[in-house]
Design a protein around this motif. Structure first.
Motif, PDB file in Angstrom:
ATOM      1  N   PRO A  40       0.255 -49.625  60.988  1.00  0.00           N
ATOM      2  CA  PRO A  40      -0.339 -50.646  61.774  1.00  0.00           C
ATOM      3  C   PRO A  40      -0.759 -51.834  60.980  1.00  0.00           C
ATOM      4  O   PRO A  40      -1.546 -51.369  60.099  1.00  0.00           O
ATOM      5  CB  PRO A  40      -1.085 -50.235  62.887  1.00  0.00           C
ATOM      6  N   ASN A  41      -0.892 -52.898  61.386  1.00  0.00           N
ATOM      7  CA  ASN A  41      -1.593 -54.041  60.764  1.00  0.00           C
ATOM      8  C   ASN A  41      -3.135 -53.942  60.753  1.00  0.00           C
ATOM      9  O   ASN A  41      -3.651 -53.373  61.800  1.00  0.00           O
ATOM     10  CB  ASN A  41      -1.170 -55.461  61.106  1.00  0.00           C
ATOM     11  N   ARG A  42      -3.870 -54.315  59.705  1.00  0.00           N
ATOM     12  CA  ARG A  42      -5.372 -54.145  59.786  1.00  0.00           C
ATOM     13  C   ARG A  42      -5.947 -52.707  59.721  1.00  0.00           C
ATOM     14  O   ARG A  42      -6.795 -52.489  60.415  1.00  0.00           O
ATOM     15  CB  ARG A  42      -5.996 -55.082  60.754  1.00  0.00           C
ATOM     16  N   VAL A  43      -5.372 -52.041  59.080  1.00  0.00           N
ATOM     17  CA  VAL A  43      -5.902 -50.558  59.163  1.00  0.00           C
ATOM     18  C   VAL A  43      -7.118 -50.416  58.089  1.00  0.00           C
ATOM     19  O   VAL A  43      -7.254 -51.129  57.233  1.00  0.00           O
ATOM     20  CB  VAL A  43      -4.804 -49.427  58.850  1.00  0.00           C
ATOM     21  N   CYS A  44      -8.124 -49.530  58.498  1.00  0.00           N
ATOM     22  CA  CYS A  44      -9.231 -49.229  57.630  1.00  0.00           C
ATOM     23  C   CYS A  44      -8.743 -48.327  56.525  1.00  0.00           C
ATOM     24  O   CYS A  44      -7.597 -47.584  56.522  1.00  0.00           O
ATOM     25  CB  CYS A  44     -10.381 -48.842  58.365  1.00  0.00           C
TER      26      CYS A  44
END
Length: 282
Positions: A40-44
């Protein structure tokens, strides 16, 4: 194909010293089917360490597919401060390859010069008939209207006092009769087909590449004097990020209000400064 759209040399040069980029697949990798990992977009970093890295250590080679679980690109607690590498990835490394950039530039030039009364300005409206038909079924039943057809867009622009000689660009590729209501109000309304040369249409529109058309739309909408989305979607949020980066923050979102003031329709991404891009451009 990445290199058909983007400048590979610019991509590699920008990432030099940050990440190693291979121009070609190693022979062993090219001959095997790589495991696909959807991220998923913008994962940590924790997500990468727990979900991706273990599989990478086992398999050695992976194909990553990025998807967007949400169409919203607002800043959250975890994205209040975005690391510089993320900002670099979002706003610096991707540049159109020269041939395609020339096509976009020529289309923008035509939009600015087709109508002598437009003062070299144009409005870009993200409106595709197929998109409205697929994504906006049942829209009337919602408390807050989220989709606007051609006639409604025309009425909205008229309400906020855009003159009838205004030049309008639609992201629809070819003219359809359902768009006539908008052109009845604003005669200087154009699609790609109207402002591309015969050669450009043969090379680009005839290719059937929807991704290529979206890239063209993205850049024309990013450079317009005003941007109006007929539907709140990921394309809208992405264009806003690019416009924030370039200081073009005149984005009007249609709404069921009677106010004739354009200020009342400024995108919340702008008025509240809550778009992810503001984490990169303070």
């Amino acid at each position: 194909n990445f290199e058909e759209i983007y400048d590979v040399e610019k991509f590699i040069r920008t990432l030099d010293g940050i990440i190693e980029v291979a121009r070609d697949h190693p022979a062993l990798v090219s001959s095997e089917k790589l495991p696909v990992v959807r991220v998923p977009n913008r994962v940590c970093e924790t997500y990468i360490a727990t979900k991706v890295e273990p599989l990478f250590r086992i398999k050695g080679n992976l194909r990553l597919e990025i998807y967007y679980p949400s169409l919203i690109m607002t800043k959250g607690k975890e994205t209040q401060y975005v690391d510089p590498y993320s900002c670099l990835a979002m706003f610096e490394i991707l540049q159109l390859q020269p041939r395609l950039q020339q096509v976009v530039n020529s289309m923008i030039w035509r939009l600015k010069t087709l109508n002598q009364k437009s003062n070299g300005q144009y409005i870009a409206v993200h409106l595709r008939v197929e998109m409205l038909e697929k994504k906006c079924k049942g829209n009337e039943a919602r408390r807050r209207k989220r989709c606007y057809n051609a006639q409604e867009i025309g009425e909205f622009l008229k309400k906020v006092d855009f003159q009838t000689n205004t030049t309008i660009y639609l992201t629809e590729s070819r003219w359809q009769t359902s768009l006539d209501a908008l052109r009845d109000i604003y005669p200087n309304t154009y699609t790609k087909e109207d402002i591309m040369s015969a050669k450009e249409k043969a090379n680009l529109l005839s290719s059937g590449s929807s991704e290529l058309e979206k890239v063209i739309d993205f850049h024309i909408c990013s450079e317009s004097d005003v941007f109006v989305p007929a539907v709140s979607c990921l394309f809208y949020a992405t264009v806003i990020g690019k416009r924030i980066a370039s200081g073009k923050t005149q984005i009007l979102v249609p709404a069921q209000m009677t106010s004739p003031s354009r200020r009342d329709y400024i995108s919340p991404y702008i008025s509240e400064k809550n778009h992810l891009a503001y984490s990169c451009f303070c």
